[in-house]
Design an enzyme around this catalytic site. Sequence first.
Site, short mmCIF file in Angstrom:
data_model
loop_
_atom_site.label_atom_id
_atom_site.label_comp_id
_atom_site.label_asym_id
_atom_site.label_seq_id
_atom_site.Cartn_x
_atom_site.Cartn_y
_atom_site.Cartn_z
N CYS A 104 -19.79 14.50 -39.72
CA CYS A 104 -18.67 14.94 -40.55
C CYS A 104 -18.95 14.40 -41.94
O CYS A 104 -19.29 13.22 -42.11
CB CYS A 104 -17.38 14.34 -39.98
SG CYS A 104 -16.00 14.39 -41.12
N GLU B 82 -36.65 -12.11 -10.58
CA GLU B 82 -35.51 -12.49 -9.74
C GLU B 82 -34.56 -11.30 -9.55
O GLU B 82 -34.15 -10.70 -10.54
CB GLU B 82 -34.74 -13.65 -10.43
CG GLU B 82 -35.64 -14.81 -10.79
CD GLU B 82 -34.99 -15.80 -11.77
OE1 GLU B 82 -33.76 -15.75 -11.95
OE2 GLU B 82 -35.73 -16.61 -12.34
N ASP C 194 0.82 -1.21 0.00
CA ASP C 194 0.00 0.00 0.00
C ASP C 194 0.86 1.26 0.00
O ASP C 194 0.53 2.25 -0.65
CB ASP C 194 -0.94 0.01 1.21
CG ASP C 194 -2.07 -0.98 1.01
OD1 ASP C 194 -2.31 -1.36 -0.16
OD2 ASP C 194 -2.68 -1.39 2.01
N LYS D 137 -31.51 -9.07 -9.58
CA LYS D 137 -30.32 -9.24 -10.42
C LYS D 137 -29.08 -8.98 -9.57
O LYS D 137 -28.79 -7.84 -9.20
CB LYS D 137 -30.38 -8.28 -11.61
CG LYS D 137 -29.26 -8.45 -12.59
CD LYS D 137 -29.53 -7.60 -13.83
CE LYS D 137 -28.44 -7.77 -14.86
NZ LYS D 137 -27.15 -7.24 -14.41
N GLU E 43 -24.62 -16.80 -10.20
CA GLU E 43 -23.76 -15.66 -9.92
C GLU E 43 -22.83 -15.94 -8.74
O GLU E 43 -23.27 -16.43 -7.70
CB GLU E 43 -24.67 -14.48 -9.58
CG GLU E 43 -24.11 -13.14 -9.93
CD GLU E 43 -24.15 -12.81 -11.42
OE1 GLU E 43 -24.60 -13.65 -12.22
OE2 GLU E 43 -23.70 -11.72 -11.77
N LYS F 48 -33.74 -2.26 -14.41
CA LYS F 48 -32.69 -1.68 -13.57
C LYS F 48 -33.28 -0.74 -12.52
O LYS F 48 -34.28 -0.08 -12.76
CB LYS F 48 -31.70 -0.90 -14.46
CG LYS F 48 -30.87 -1.77 -15.38
CD LYS F 48 -29.95 -2.64 -14.56
CE LYS F 48 -28.92 -3.36 -15.37
NZ LYS F 48 -27.77 -2.61 -15.77
N ARG G 6 -17.84 -16.63 -17.75
CA ARG G 6 -18.67 -16.26 -18.90
C ARG G 6 -17.82 -15.95 -20.14
O ARG G 6 -18.17 -16.30 -21.24
CB ARG G 6 -19.52 -15.04 -18.55
CG ARG G 6 -20.39 -14.59 -19.69
CD ARG G 6 -21.26 -13.42 -19.28
NE ARG G 6 -22.19 -13.11 -20.33
CZ ARG G 6 -21.91 -12.33 -21.36
NH1 ARG G 6 -20.72 -11.79 -21.46
NH2 ARG G 6 -22.80 -12.09 -22.30
N SER H 115 -26.54 -12.03 -22.67
CA SER H 115 -26.74 -10.93 -21.74
C SER H 115 -28.21 -10.52 -21.82
O SER H 115 -28.97 -11.12 -22.57
CB SER H 115 -25.80 -9.79 -22.06
OG SER H 115 -25.93 -9.45 -23.40
N LEU H 116 -28.58 -9.52 -21.07
CA LEU H 116 -29.99 -9.14 -21.03
C LEU H 116 -30.19 -7.71 -21.50
O LEU H 116 -29.33 -6.85 -21.27
CB LEU H 116 -30.51 -9.22 -19.58
CG LEU H 116 -30.60 -10.61 -18.96
CD1 LEU H 116 -30.87 -10.49 -17.47
CD2 LEU H 116 -31.71 -11.40 -19.63
S1 IVH Z 1 -30.38 -15.00 -16.41
C1 IVH Z 1 -30.28 -14.98 -20.76
N1 IVH Z 1 -30.88 -14.44 -13.94
O1 IVH Z 1 -27.14 -10.63 -15.33
C2 IVH Z 1 -30.33 -15.02 -19.32
N2 IVH Z 1 -28.99 -13.41 -14.96
O2 IVH Z 1 -27.17 -9.24 -18.11
C3 IVH Z 1 -29.19 -14.34 -18.68
N3 IVH Z 1 -27.69 -11.97 -13.47
O3 IVH Z 1 -24.66 -12.28 -17.14
C4 IVH Z 1 -28.92 -14.79 -17.34
N4 IVH Z 1 -28.93 -12.30 -11.67
O4 IVH Z 1 -24.46 -12.27 -14.62
C5 IVH Z 1 -30.07 -14.21 -14.98
N5 IVH Z 1 -31.44 -14.09 -11.76
C6 IVH Z 1 -30.62 -13.86 -12.77
C7 IVH Z 1 -29.50 -13.01 -12.68
C8 IVH Z 1 -28.70 -12.79 -13.80
C9 IVH Z 1 -27.86 -11.69 -12.17
C10 IVH Z 1 -26.60 -11.43 -14.32
C11 IVH Z 1 -25.78 -12.47 -15.02
C12 IVH Z 1 -25.88 -12.18 -16.49
C13 IVH Z 1 -26.37 -10.78 -16.49
C14 IVH Z 1 -27.25 -10.52 -17.69
#
Ligand code: IVH
Length: 676
Positions: free
Chosen positions: A427, A117, A38, A119, A177, A309, A140, A83-84
Amino acid sequence: MSKDKVKKLYEQKLSILRKHDKKYYDESKPVISDLDYDLLKKEVLSLEQKHKYLKSSDSPSNIVGYTPSKNFKKFSHKVPMLSLGNAFSEQDLVNFEKKITNYLSIKNDFEIQYSAEPKIDGISASLIYKNGIFYKGLSRGDGKEGEDITNNLATIKDIPKRILSKDFPKEIDIRGEVFINNSDFKNLNEKFANPRNAASGSLRQKNSEETKKIPLKFIAYTFGYEKGLMVNNQSDFLKKLKEWGFKTNPLNRSISLIKNLIKNYQEIEKKRATIDFDIDGIVYKVNDFAIQKRLGNIANSPRWAIAHKFSSNKAVSKILDIEIQIGRTGALTPVAKIKPINIGGVVVSNATLHNEDEINRKDIRIGDEVVIERAGDVIPHILSVDKKKRSKNSKKFIFPKHCPSCGSETIKEFNNVTKKVDAVRRCSSEGYYCDKISIEKLKHFVSKEAFNIDGFGKKIVENFWKLKLIKHPQDIFNLDFLKIENLDGWGKLSVQNLKYSIDQKKNISLERFIYSLGIRHIGLENAKLLSKHFVSFSKFKNLSKQVEYEDMLNIDGIGETQINSIKSFFSNEANKKILNELEKVLSIKDAVQNLDNGLLNNKTFLVTGKLNGISRAEVKSLIEEHSGKTISSVSKKLDFLIIGEKPTKKKVDYAKELKIRVIEQAEFLKMLNKTS
Ligand code: IVH
């Protein structure tokens, strides 16, 4: 001390610091105490603060922790880790549900059941079980390929190593996770900025004995591939996970109707501060697996799930300056440089102003006091301006009429499709003529979803560009490695690694290749459609005739806007040269045709009228899945015209005239061995 001496001292200290990082993170054999480490870090940072000219890109203020070496073996995910998409408002949820009901062609009053659920903001992992034994664990990675971190995952107590339950599938990839509780994070004597980084860093330790010391947790929520899973929906799957010995989130709920999703969202948002791990929203998943399957994916995210979100954080700050950034498509994006301010734990010093129209609409000026909002991982933006606090001398912001990089005129285009003038000013130069556009194009070319060259990031593009090592994409494949070896910060080994990563990517799919070119309006999904249409690079490269362009209108998803953009790309000689040069150094794989042995192989279809219980989009996916094709008009090329309610008479008559088979929905489904 002279400037040179200070520089030398700084570089020495920095290099020692990095050596200790390597010892700690890579070799898991620290040779100095945490306190000494540190102090060393502090010395480097204080040198930087005293002498502003110092700061290296390797500075501990830029790098959180240490990028571990790439010594984990990589494996492909049998089913990609997606991803979502994000939702921020009730309207976003309404749109999400509407898209689903449209796609499934079901009435709006049909109640879709969701699994809601929390996140968790951690690191996702995939755990492969064979015959009940935890066999392999992957990170991942880029979603397609992850790192083998089995040994580190095996140290986590929440991860069952052996499952004896009779109904546990013969093979399954359980996903969830990995995270650290906030209370545990506080007690950690480590150098991580937040719990997420700590989870990520400890998962990627080389020595799993080190990982073991970190109280990592695991919550399971989904699966990838499976053999023998006897469950039909997500909420039952979550129950099963628990029975099998996995931890699941106790705040998971099964809910229908948007008003109830919102109620649950608000309740959990209130509880957020009392939960011992970070959550950044709620994930909604359509509960029924059969419906999930029908909905499928779009680009990298499923149609059947979305992340809602948590609301943003806001703060008041002052605009110090307005900078104009130039993107790879020439778009001029104004960015407000603001007085740094902490918004919800993140120091914000930039806010996007979107475009010229937005500045005019809100009359945003340099010196203004503004409210800034930061929502999720999106770039902070300005919510409102406090005009009362404005000084008398404040002047309206005039958007540049010439490109700040190359001096070309900036223009607002008229969009022939929407019949509106674009909000974005661009541009007017032709791509590679403008330095800024070139750099951005190159960054796109090497980016994750394009060529994805390991270790060739944005910083390297900028550096190599400055050193005139690259100007066009083909230069990446003809680099002067000897010259690079002699550059500061490079050595034999790192150059060898770079060369290896570049060579590896010389084999590329047509789809990725087209995407890499950065043609305006051609994102991942459209690149995929185009690659399926052209099949080979040579067909794509020799695109020139009017009929070939018109033919593209037959591709569902490609419209006039995209075609005009492709036309303009090919009308630029510089682009043609790039294609020729790239062809010399790359091996571009033909698009994989859908299985030739599908039930609808070589057959073409067109739908007219409204179908019952199935949307056009789904019919198209079904046809393609079974190796068939859809076309957009009745012609001799058509094999089957599918008619629904109120078909277009003209189409039916013409099809009959051409002796094309006209079939009803039921007959079509029968062809696929489906009855409903
Ligand atoms: S489902 C296609 N369920 O969110 C379904 N993801 O942006 C994708 N995450 O990479 C995963 N809690 O790291 C799912 N209950 C949950 C979640 C979850 C957190 C994270 C996960 C994924 C990201 C998607």
